[in-house]
Design an enzyme around this catalytic site. Structure first.
Site, short mmCIF file in Angstrom:
data_model
loop_
_atom_site.label_atom_id
_atom_site.label_comp_id
_atom_site.label_asym_id
_atom_site.label_seq_id
_atom_site.Cartn_x
_atom_site.Cartn_y
_atom_site.Cartn_z
N SER A 88 -2.75 -7.15 13.18
CA SER A 88 -2.27 -5.84 12.61
C SER A 88 -3.37 -4.79 12.73
CB SER A 88 -1.63 -6.32 11.26
OG SER A 88 -0.73 -6.96 11.28
N PHE B 292 16.34 -0.14 -16.51
CA PHE B 292 16.16 0.27 -15.13
C PHE B 292 14.70 0.17 -14.70
CE2 PHE B 292 19.85 3.22 -16.23
CZ PHE B 292 21.04 2.28 -16.10
N GLU C 287 13.94 5.20 -9.48
CA GLU C 287 12.83 4.80 -10.27
C GLU C 287 11.58 4.33 -9.48
OE1 GLU C 287 16.77 4.01 -12.41
OE2 GLU C 287 16.18 3.62 -10.35
#
Length: 614
Positions: A29, A378, A353
């Site tokens: 990567s 939330f 959020e």
């Protein structure tokens, strides 16, 4: 371009070397993005490595944090770390962790959980534009696999909406993920169409063509919009044994010596990263003054969420470094009071959020003091971001309103019933649950200087003010509201259950039973001294919480006795059955945490104890 080509090969060699020494890591990567980062460091990044706190420095985030070998190779080339330190990669005690964290002074935010670097970059770009008001750029290296994460699309949407032209996402489209090909593989045109729809400028390039990379980085931001550079690359590029081959992710190259020879051998090229040319101090919103909290009289009926909003607005006047973040519920959490008085320091993220929480991490990295508020339920949407904030030693102040069954008719989807457990589990966190308005106002200010993740739980409904406006509350403390030498039990609550415990104690006293009442407003750290004293003096602790029984107030109290202190009789009252819709008083009664249930529990305990003694 030959010098850049040599630098890119050195970065690849060093990524292979340090992964080989560690016996782990993600060199493939790193190999794919080496050309991209070589050009960025040599020609476009503006950063003073001797002074990482310089306000004008560009910000660089490796959202694909597993490519840390490449990042550390870059630091070595820039002269920030030595080769000796480079080969301590992933070793015990090394600053060069498997994924980058702010243990290194040049790392602003911790990454590793994919999909978080770009939304945190949005926070840094917002800070540069709206708070610091400086022209630094925020560069984010993203992987193509992580574009499947919804948090990235919240970031794309918000950055486009805010026209963050100093934000550049460099997307390493190397086709392969951990277990095989990515969804779109090398189809950069499809990525461009999706990202462009959010108001971004998109540039598609060959990620190994140095001239194309240079031109793209030069053009970034020129259209007054955020820029996504979609670079087609080869995972494991430069090393034939791993190039564009499946099953090589997250493993050192099998024959590192052969790979280094294939890459042209080890080099010791230094790159002179240009320092920022704009060195003005960041913008400041006035000067600090003493905090003058809102004042409430005993007996007034006030919701703690109302007190939070008024207190934060007052703190905003006292501290010009405080900022407020909302996810479209400011009218309910009362964050709107801050927004009305400090509009230049208020940020609306709509119903996103994850982006709100990630932006707060970016803002605190630049020294601002973010308070982010939404419904307690939330906040679980962004729990991974909160977890990563703790790993990155970020300082956040989070507020969850509408907690518990006491919110009433809205039902369980809106009730935070696991929030205390969730935040107690966060490393080095602080968890507070005030029961009245003056206590809330004091704790809002206390959070301002608190390091780590602080969580304040507020309630929707009104409750009587029981503390005077001049009383002080410290984190880690508690208050004894009823006590005598003849107390038969101790009732321990927080938030709404404090008031239920007081009513129960009054009812029991009329029957000749004395009960101690403790307001345990600090759930982490907890006041172990007061809890142990109550256990010793009354012999029975009854905890009452508007929360599931797992991980909340009751467990915080029980943990006090985990170190060997002999426990007393321990009784836990909590929400055990899934609630439906009902009025607040009905909810508390049904859950068995109202005053009648508390008094009944005390009577049952005393009756059982009497039978046992007989």
């Amino acid at each position: 371009m030959s010098d850049l080509a040599e630098l890119a090969q050195q970065l690849r060699v060093d990524a292979v070397r340090c992964s080989e020494v560690a016996g782990s890591g993600h060199p493939t990567s790193s190999l794919s993005a080496a050309h991209l980062m070589a050009v960025l460091f040599a020609r476009h990044l503006r950063y003073d490595f001797d002074h990482p706190g310089e306000p004008g420095n560009d910000r660089l985030i490796f959202s694909k944090g597993h490519a840390s070998p490449l990042l550390y190779a870059l630091y070595k080339a820039a002269g920030a770390i030595s080769d000796d330190e480079l080969v301590t990669y992933r070793a015990l005690g090394s600053r060069l962790e498997g994924h980058p964290t702010p243990r290194l002074p040049w790392v602003d935010v911790a990454t590793g959980a994919l999909g978080l670097g770009l939304p945190m970059g949005v926070g840094l770009a917002l800070t540069g534009k709206m708070l610091d008001r400086l022209p630094y750029r925020t560069w984010v290296l993203c992987g193509d696999s992580e574009l499947a994460e919804g948090s990235n699309w919240e970031a794309f949407e918000h950055a486009g909406h805010e026209r963050l032209d100093k934000l550049v996402a460099i997307i390493d489209v190397n086709r392969l993920g951990q277990r095989g090909p990515t969804r779109l593989e090398w189809r950069t045109d499809e990525y461009a169409a999706r990202i462009g729809a959010f108001g971004w400028d998109t540039i598609e390039i060959d990620g190994h063509d140095l001239s194309q990379i240079d031109e793209a980085l030069r053009a970034a931001g020129s259209k007054g919009r955020p820029t996504a550079i979609l670079a087609r690359t080869i995972k494991g590029g430069g090393v034939e044994a791993v190039a564009d081959k499946e099953g090589k992710h997250g493993k050192p190259v099998s024959d590192a010596r052969a790979a280094i020879v294939e890459l042209g051998g080890a080099r010791n090229i230094g790159v002179r990263v240009a320092k920022p040319t704009y060195t003005a101090p960041p913008h400041r919103f006035g000067h600090a003054v003493p905090y003058e909290p809102p004042r409430y009289e005993k007996g007034d009926d006030v919701a703690t969420r109302d007190a939070f909003g008024a207190a934060l607005a007052a703190l905003g006047h006292a501290r010009p470094d405080v900022v407020g973040l909302d996810a479209e519920v400011a009218d309910s959490t009362r964050m709107q009071l801050f927004a009305d008085e400090h509009p230049d320091r208020f940020f609306q993220f709509y119903i996103a959020e994850q982006q709100m929480l990630a932006a707060a991490i970016g803002m605190q990295a630049r020294g601002w003091i973010p308070y982010a508020a939404t419904f307690a339920a939330f906040l679980t949407r962004g729990y991974d971001i909160i977890r990563m904030a703790a790993i990155g030693r970020a300082d956040l102040r989070l507020v969850g309103s509408h907690a518990g069954v006491a919110i009433g008719e809205d039902g369980p989807s809106q009730m935070g019933l696991e929030d205390i457990a969730a935040f107690r589990a966060v490393h080095s966190s602080t968890v507070l649950h005030p029961c009245d308005a003056n206590q809330t106002a004091a704790l809002v200010a206390e959070m301002g200087d608190r390091s780590g993740i602080s969580y304040l739980r507020t309630c929707r409904g009104v409750n009587p003010v029981i503390y005077g406006p001049d009383e002080e509350f410290v984190i880690g403390g508690s208050r004894i509201l009823r006590s005598s030498s003849n107390d038969a039990v101790s009732l321990i609550g927080a938030g709404v259950t404090v008031h239920e415990a007081l009513r129960a104690a009054d009812d029991l006293e009329r029957e000749g039973v004395r009960a101690r009442v403790i307001d345990l407003y600090s759930l982490k750290p907890v006041d172990a001294f007061t809890v142990r004293a109550a256990a010793r003096e009354t012999g029975c602790l009854i905890t009452i919480e508007d929360h599931w029984p797992e991980g909340g107030l009751g467990d915080a109290v029980f943990d006090v006795f985990a170190g060997g202190t002999p426990p007393p009789a321990l009784i836990k009252l909590a929400v055990r059955d899934l609630p439906g819709s009902a009025e607040p008083e009905e909810q508390l009664s049904t859950a068995g945490i109202d005053s009648a249930a508390i008094a009944g529990t005390v009577r049952s305990y005393l009756a059982e104890r009497a039978v046992t003694r007989d």
